[in-house]
Design an enzyme around this catalytic site. Structure first.
Site, PDB file in Angstrom:
ATOM      1  N   VAL A  60       0.815  -1.223   0.000  1.00 20.56           N
ATOM      2  CA  VAL A  60       0.000   0.000   0.000  1.00 20.56           C
ATOM      3  C   VAL A  60       0.846   1.268   0.000  1.00 20.56           C
ATOM      4  O   VAL A  60       0.308   2.364  -0.200  1.00 20.56           O
ATOM      5  CB  VAL A  60      -0.982   0.029   1.185  1.00 20.56           C
ATOM      6  CG1 VAL A  60      -2.021  -1.073   1.047  1.00 20.56           C
ATOM      7  CG2 VAL A  60      -0.255  -0.043   2.518  1.00 20.56           C
ATOM      8  N   TYR A 153       5.135   5.672  16.237  1.00 24.82           N
ATOM      9  CA  TYR A 153       3.859   4.968  16.122  1.00 24.82           C
ATOM     10  C   TYR A 153       2.723   5.867  16.589  1.00 24.82           C
ATOM     11  O   TYR A 153       1.665   5.946  15.938  1.00 24.82           O
ATOM     12  CB  TYR A 153       3.924   3.690  16.950  1.00 24.82           C
ATOM     13  CG  TYR A 153       2.768   2.739  16.740  1.00 24.82           C
ATOM     14  CD1 TYR A 153       2.527   2.179  15.492  1.00 24.82           C
ATOM     15  CD2 TYR A 153       1.940   2.377  17.797  1.00 24.82           C
ATOM     16  CE1 TYR A 153       1.473   1.285  15.302  1.00 24.82           C
ATOM     17  CE2 TYR A 153       0.896   1.491  17.625  1.00 24.82           C
ATOM     18  CZ  TYR A 153       0.658   0.948  16.376  1.00 24.82           C
ATOM     19  OH  TYR A 153      -0.382   0.065  16.182  1.00 24.82           O
TER      20      TYR A 153
END
Length: 241
Positions: A60, A153
């Site tokens: 992706v 993150y």
């Protein structure tokens, strides 16, 4: 939404909750395009779930490949997607002064850019779809609260929340729902990859997938735009204090 005969796209479908999402959707009668980089894993899943699971080898983070596949696959009004589950994601943990530029870029490209690359080319097709459609972005409790050693993150998952909030307001009058899920610890190989172990008090992939199905099956004019999920007791029962 009635899920029977609907077309769904699930990224990160080769393992963990991506596989669980695909299985639950197929049980409800949907056709699932399962996207992931590991074609061999996707084919193993197809052998278990049947022909309603369509393997698609896809990274992706490669926006040109994403756009080319969508253009080739969805060619007419009879073959329009109803559901997009942006699930692909990864984590690289460490103090900010130990985190490499490569690790940062990898998280941003997968967790944030990958969602944008696919969503931007699926939304026009959903606008053509006469039915209500639904985009579900999988974030994390790390998208709600910052903690040491996961700054990269955190940044990507906070970004997913902001992107999703804007998208929900942008698309609500086009009959397209946008929801974000913020799960805590789930018993998947995600934790193996970051050097932690799973345990029995973590959430199970199937339970998280049941929640996703519930979001999809709500009445057309009802939107649950955010859901936070956590284990009630997150402690490893095998560790004695």
């Amino acid at each position: 939404m009635e899920l029977k005969n609907k077309i769904a796209i699930v990224t990160g479908a080769s393992s963990g909750i991506g596989t669980a999402f695909s299985e639950k959707l197929i049980r409800k009668g949907a056709t699932v395009y399962g996207l992931a980089r590991r074609l061999n894993k996707l084919k193993e899943i197809q052998s278990k779930l049947g022909e309603q699971f369509i393997p698609v080898q896809m990274d992706v983070t490669k926006h040109q490949d994403v756009e080319a596949w969508v253009t080739e696959q969805f060619t007419d009004d009879k073959n329009l997607p109803h559901i997009l589950v942006n699930n692909a994601g990864l984590a690289k943990f460490g103090n900010v002064d130990d985190l490499s530029v490569e690790d940062w870029d990898t998280m941003v490209n997968t967790n944030l850019n990958g969602i944008f690359y696919l969503t931007r080319v699926i939304v026009p097709l959903m606008k053509q779809n006469p039915n209500h459609c639904h985009i579900i972005n999988i974030a994390s409790v790390a998208g709600l609260l910052g903690n040491p050693q996961i700054s990269g993150y955190n940044a990507t998952k906070f970004g997913v929340r902001g992107f999703s909030e804007a998208l929900f307001k942008e698309l609500r009058y086009d009959k397209i729902k946008v929801s974000t899920m913020f799960p805590g610890s789930i018993a998947t190989d995600f934790f193996d990859k970051v050097g932690s172990e799973t345990h029995s008090n973590m959430m199970q992939p199937g339970d998280v997938a049941d929640t996703l199905v519930h979001l999809l099956e709500t009445p057309d004019n009802l939107l649950i735009n955010e859901v936070t999920m956590r284990p009630l007791n997150p402690k490893n029962p095998d560790i004695k204090e």
